[in-house]
Motif scaffolding. Structure first.
Motif, PDB file in Angstrom:
ATOM      1  N   ILE A 161     -10.433  38.511  49.228  1.00 19.62           N
ATOM      2  CA  ILE A 161      -9.845  38.739  47.904  1.00 19.62           C
ATOM      3  C   ILE A 161     -10.922  38.645  46.817  1.00 19.62           C
ATOM      4  N   TYR A 209       0.119  28.190  51.314  1.00 19.08           N
ATOM      5  CA  TYR A 209       0.956  29.220  51.908  1.00 19.08           C
ATOM      6  C   TYR A 209       0.354  29.887  53.140  1.00 19.08           C
ATOM      7  N   VAL A 210      -0.920  30.282  53.072  1.00 21.64           N
ATOM      8  CA  VAL A 210      -1.485  31.021  54.208  1.00 21.64           C
ATOM      9  C   VAL A 210      -1.655  30.111  55.415  1.00 21.64           C
ATOM     10  N   SER A 228       0.028  38.236  50.210  1.00 19.83           N
ATOM     11  CA  SER A 228      -1.311  38.070  50.788  1.00 19.83           C
ATOM     12  C   SER A 228      -1.758  39.331  51.514  1.00 19.83           C
ATOM     13  N   VAL A 259      -5.023  41.532  50.507  1.00 16.77           N
ATOM     14  CA  VAL A 259      -6.112  41.711  51.467  1.00 16.77           C
ATOM     15  C   VAL A 259      -6.316  43.191  51.789  1.00 16.77           C
ATOM     16  N   TYR A 294      -3.910  28.413  46.602  1.00 17.57           N
ATOM     17  CA  TYR A 294      -2.724  29.134  47.089  1.00 17.57           C
ATOM     18  C   TYR A 294      -2.735  29.241  48.612  1.00 17.57           C
ATOM     19  N   SER A 295      -3.889  29.598  49.176  1.00 13.41           N
ATOM     20  CA  SER A 295      -3.943  29.838  50.624  1.00 13.41           C
ATOM     21  C   SER A 295      -3.797  28.558  51.434  1.00 13.41           C
ATOM     22  N   VAL A 324      -7.391  31.175  44.464  1.00 11.11           N
ATOM     23  CA  VAL A 324      -6.883  31.764  45.710  1.00 11.11           C
ATOM     24  C   VAL A 324      -6.896  30.724  46.829  1.00 11.11           C
ATOM     25  N   HIS A 381      -9.115  35.233  54.233  1.00  8.79           N
ATOM     26  CA  HIS A 381      -8.223  35.701  53.152  1.00  8.79           C
ATOM     27  C   HIS A 381      -8.873  35.493  51.780  1.00  8.79           C
ATOM     28  N   ASP A 382      -9.400  34.283  51.544  1.00  9.91           N
ATOM     29  CA  ASP A 382      -9.992  33.962  50.244  1.00  9.91           C
ATOM     30  C   ASP A 382     -11.243  34.794  49.971  1.00  9.91           C
ATOM     31  N   PRO A 384      -7.083  31.514  56.358  1.00  9.15           N
ATOM     32  CA  PRO A 384      -7.134  31.381  54.897  1.00  9.15           C
ATOM     33  C   PRO A 384      -8.538  31.596  54.318  1.00  9.15           C
TER      34      PRO A 384
END
Length: 318
Positions: free
Chosen positions: A169, A276-277, A22, A26, A272-273, A269, A165-166, A162
């Motif tokens: 990306i 995990y994130v 991640s 990023v 996933y986040s 994404v 993060h998303d 998150p």
């Protein structure tokens, strides 16, 4: 080995690897945005868009050459849905009369019709860019307040990270490949925030519930249990959404292609986040049962939950 332990996936066992992935993604997105920036569409930069329909498919280099000869420099020419439909994007130096002028310049030795001509002023584009940025920031702030009030401040932070993060990306991919970023993509980003938040809220709700029900085990173990419990629901939801988005990408046409692409990347994404994130952030913030403790009212009966036995795989870890 019991059926429950067979189905268990140790998500938190690779959380450091997921965190490294991640961070790399990023940082790559931020660097690309800083160096290359976004290929902003006419919605944000201002300019003219002209759509033409030819009787016979033209050669795009010839169309560009004719436009340059007529004084239209830096024109972006591409097919739009079919080889007979041509979309022309012109910079902000031109005004709303450019449609008929372009037709006049290109109609020599070619039969064509003007399908549409749109003009966006530079000031309007700048205002849209500012309002789009404010909309994203406001969405992050509202999410933080909402989740902090519904759950706890640590969950609020673990929900906003998150989302950032998303979005970064998705923006990074559009920056790296210089895909056109317009209002439809901005709308897709806001939809990605909503989708990712929905997934994160469901994961957070299950984590909170299990922290109050399972009174044995470390926080990472409780989070692992929670992620495994919502895994099937996450796969089904994301899978059905992706099927629809793939259909839009293939059959939706040029107008919504970047919108569908941004949503497609965002759903992948975001799924996933949310696993995990968000969970990684809760572990990093040292969330524990004390954060989620509900005080028992004096004289109240049955307000404290009964202890629930942990699953077999967790017992063997004690």
């Amino acid at each position: 080995m019991s059926e429950e332990s067979k189905k268990h996936i140790d998500f938190m066992g690779v959380r450091r690897i997921a965190a490294a992935v991640s961070i790399i993604l990023v940082l790559g997105a931020v660097i690309s945005l800083g160096v290359k920036g976004l290929a902003l569409g006419l919605d944000f930069t201002g300019g003219s868009l002209v759509e033409l329909e030819y009787a016979e498919a033209p050669e795009l280099p010839d169309v560009r050459s004719k436009l340059e000869s007529a004084g239209y420099d830096n024109a972006m020419v591409q097919n739009f849905g079919s080889d007979k439909a041509v979309l022309i994007r012109l910079p902000a130096a031109f005004d709303d009369s450019v449609g008929t002028e372009v037709v006049s310049a290109l109609s020599r030795n070619a039969e064509l019709t003007l399908e549409r001509s749109e003009y966006v002023g530079g000031q309007v584009g700048e205002e849209l860019r500012e309002q789009g940025g404010i909309a994203l920031l406001l969405a992050f702030f509202v999410v933080l307040i909402y989740v902090a009030m519904r759950f706890q401040l640590k969950f609020g932070l673990a929900s906003v990270v998150p989302l950032v993060h998303d979005v970064l990306i998705v923006l990074g991919i559009f920056s790296v490949f210089q895909l056109t970023f317009d209002l439809t993509v901005l709308a897709a980003l806001l939809a990605v925030i909503g989708y990712s938040l929905n997934d994160t809220i469901i994961v957070s709700d299950r984590i909170r519930e299990n922290f109050r029900r399972i009174l044995k085990g470390e926080p990472e173990e409780i989070i692992n249990i929670s992620l495994n419990q919502v895994l099937l629901r996450t796969i089904v939801t994301s899978g059905t959404t992706l099927v629809v988005l793939i259909s839009l990408l293939v059959f939706g046409g040029e107008m919504i292609r970047n919108f569908a692409l941004a949503l497609f990347i965002g759903v992948l994404v975001g799924t996933y986040s949310s696993i995990y994130v968000a969970a990684n952030m809760l572990v990093t913030l040292n969330v524990n049962r004390d954060d989620l403790y509900v005080p028992q009212k004096e004289g109240a009966e049955g307000s404290q939950p009964e202890e629930e036995d942990p699953p077999d795989w967790l017992k063997r870890m004690d």
